[in-house]
Scaffold this active site. Sequence first.
Site, PDB file in Angstrom:
ATOM      1  N   ARG A 155       0.767  -1.162  -0.005  1.00 56.86           N
ATOM      2  CA  ARG A 155      -0.030  -0.111  -0.105  1.00 56.86           C
ATOM      3  C   ARG A 155       0.859   1.201  -0.038  1.00 56.86           C
ATOM      4  O   ARG A 155       0.391   2.388  -0.385  1.00 56.86           O
ATOM      5  CB  ARG A 155      -1.052  -0.135   1.138  1.00 56.86           C
ATOM      6  CG  ARG A 155      -2.230  -0.920   0.870  1.00 56.86           C
ATOM      7  CD  ARG A 155      -2.740  -1.060   2.330  1.00 56.86           C
ATOM      8  NE  ARG A 155      -2.337  -1.643   3.308  1.00 56.86           N
ATOM      9  CZ  ARG A 155      -2.045  -2.672   3.844  1.00 56.86           C
ATOM     10  NH1 ARG A 155      -2.157  -3.747   3.097  1.00 56.86           N
ATOM     11  NH2 ARG A 155      -1.563  -2.899   4.855  1.00 56.86           N
ATOM     12  N   GLU A 193       6.332  -9.249  15.011  1.00 60.43           N
ATOM     13  CA  GLU A 193       5.812 -10.091  16.319  1.00 60.43           C
ATOM     14  C   GLU A 193       6.316 -11.577  16.217  1.00 60.43           C
ATOM     15  O   GLU A 193       6.509 -12.117  17.296  1.00 60.43           O
ATOM     16  CB  GLU A 193       4.483  -9.709  16.468  1.00 60.43           C
ATOM     17  CG  GLU A 193       3.883 -10.213  17.779  1.00 60.43           C
ATOM     18  CD  GLU A 193       2.374  -9.787  17.821  1.00 60.43           C
ATOM     19  OE1 GLU A 193       1.888  -9.060  17.032  1.00 60.43           O
ATOM     20  OE2 GLU A 193       1.779 -10.057  19.012  1.00 60.43           O
TER      21      GLU A 193
HETATM   22  P1  AMP Z   1       4.902  -1.806  11.276  1.00 57.93           P
HETATM   23  O1  AMP Z   1       6.391  -2.089  10.943  1.00 57.93           O
HETATM   24  O2  AMP Z   1       4.430  -2.478  12.876  1.00 57.93           O
HETATM   25  O3  AMP Z   1       5.260  -0.403  11.509  1.00 57.93           O
HETATM   26  O4  AMP Z   1       4.110  -2.048  10.579  1.00 57.93           O
HETATM   27  C1  AMP Z   1       3.511  -0.906   9.318  1.00 57.93           C
HETATM   28  C2  AMP Z   1       3.239  -1.908   8.124  1.00 57.93           C
HETATM   29  O5  AMP Z   1       2.348  -2.898   8.332  1.00 57.93           O
HETATM   30  C3  AMP Z   1       2.620  -1.036   7.062  1.00 57.93           C
HETATM   31  O6  AMP Z   1       3.358  -1.352   5.838  1.00 57.93           O
HETATM   32  C4  AMP Z   1       1.265  -1.271   6.926  1.00 57.93           C
HETATM   33  O7  AMP Z   1       0.674  -1.550   5.657  1.00 57.93           O
HETATM   34  C5  AMP Z   1       1.022  -2.483   7.741  1.00 57.93           C
HETATM   35  N1  AMP Z   1       0.019  -2.471   9.242  1.00 57.93           N
HETATM   36  C6  AMP Z   1       0.384  -2.666  10.426  1.00 57.93           C
HETATM   37  N2  AMP Z   1      -0.482  -2.227  11.159  1.00 57.93           N
HETATM   38  C7  AMP Z   1      -1.762  -2.201  10.321  1.00 57.93           C
HETATM   39  C8  AMP Z   1      -3.054  -2.023  10.513  1.00 57.93           C
HETATM   40  N3  AMP Z   1      -3.413  -1.964  11.654  1.00 57.93           N
HETATM   41  N4  AMP Z   1      -3.790  -1.826   9.570  1.00 57.93           N
HETATM   42  C9  AMP Z   1      -3.199  -1.970   8.187  1.00 57.93           C
HETATM   43  N5  AMP Z   1      -2.055  -2.254   7.775  1.00 57.93           N
HETATM   44  C10 AMP Z   1      -1.064  -2.157   8.925  1.00 57.93           C
END
Ligand code: AMP
Length: 190
Positions: free
Chosen positions: A78, A115
């Site tokens: 996305r 995670e």
């Molecule tokens: P993070 O590495 O935990 O910051 O996760 C970021 C990535 O995971 C991004 O590329 C988002 O597209 C996806 N992502 C994480 N959490 C969500 C969520 N609650 N809703 C949609 N996409 C998420």
Amino acid sequence: MPRSWARRTAQYCVPVPPDISALTALIRDIPDFPKPGIMFKDITPLLGDGPAWVATIEMLAALNDGGGVDRVVGIEARGFLVGAAVAFSLGVGFVPLRKPAKLPFHTTSVSYSLEYGTETLEMHTDAVRPGDRVLIVDDVLATGGTAAAAVQLVRGAGATVVGASFLLELTFLHGRVQLPGVPVSSLITY
Ligand code: AMP
């Protein structure tokens, strides 16, 4: 006023920024997707609304319009939708960061912890040049691990990360902590 709202968004042809709550209303919560306990932020209703999407991209571009950005880096998948549109609006090039074995040319890669298990992002070796001023863009900042990997890839190529910009930020996950020294901006916070 950010550059082209009046020019490109008839619905938002006003001298003040569009109401963020009108954009937030187009983001759909999907509980327990893709796995139990995750509240997935579905941006497809926002993507599907032309004037709202244009306003969203113009606001994200305006947040970064003055930092002398040379290239926008977007994170699969996305982040491609948001990042490519922001790059177009800023008039600069776009660089895709992809999951393993998707990019056809020589790549560098960074693995990072999730995670459960690990994830890897790859970038073409010629995608950014030493000294380039790079803006990282993704749809959501959650724990920050994905964006931190992007920062590592860009800096590893000798470029400067001038900012990281997100459509949504889940502030309770404190993702910014993973991005020390990077100016972080997000349009909508939860
Ligand atoms: P993070 O590495 O935990 O910051 O996760 C970021 C990535 O995971 C991004 O590329 C988002 O597209 C996806 N992502 C994480 N959490 C969500 C969520 N609650 N809703 C949609 N996409 C998420």
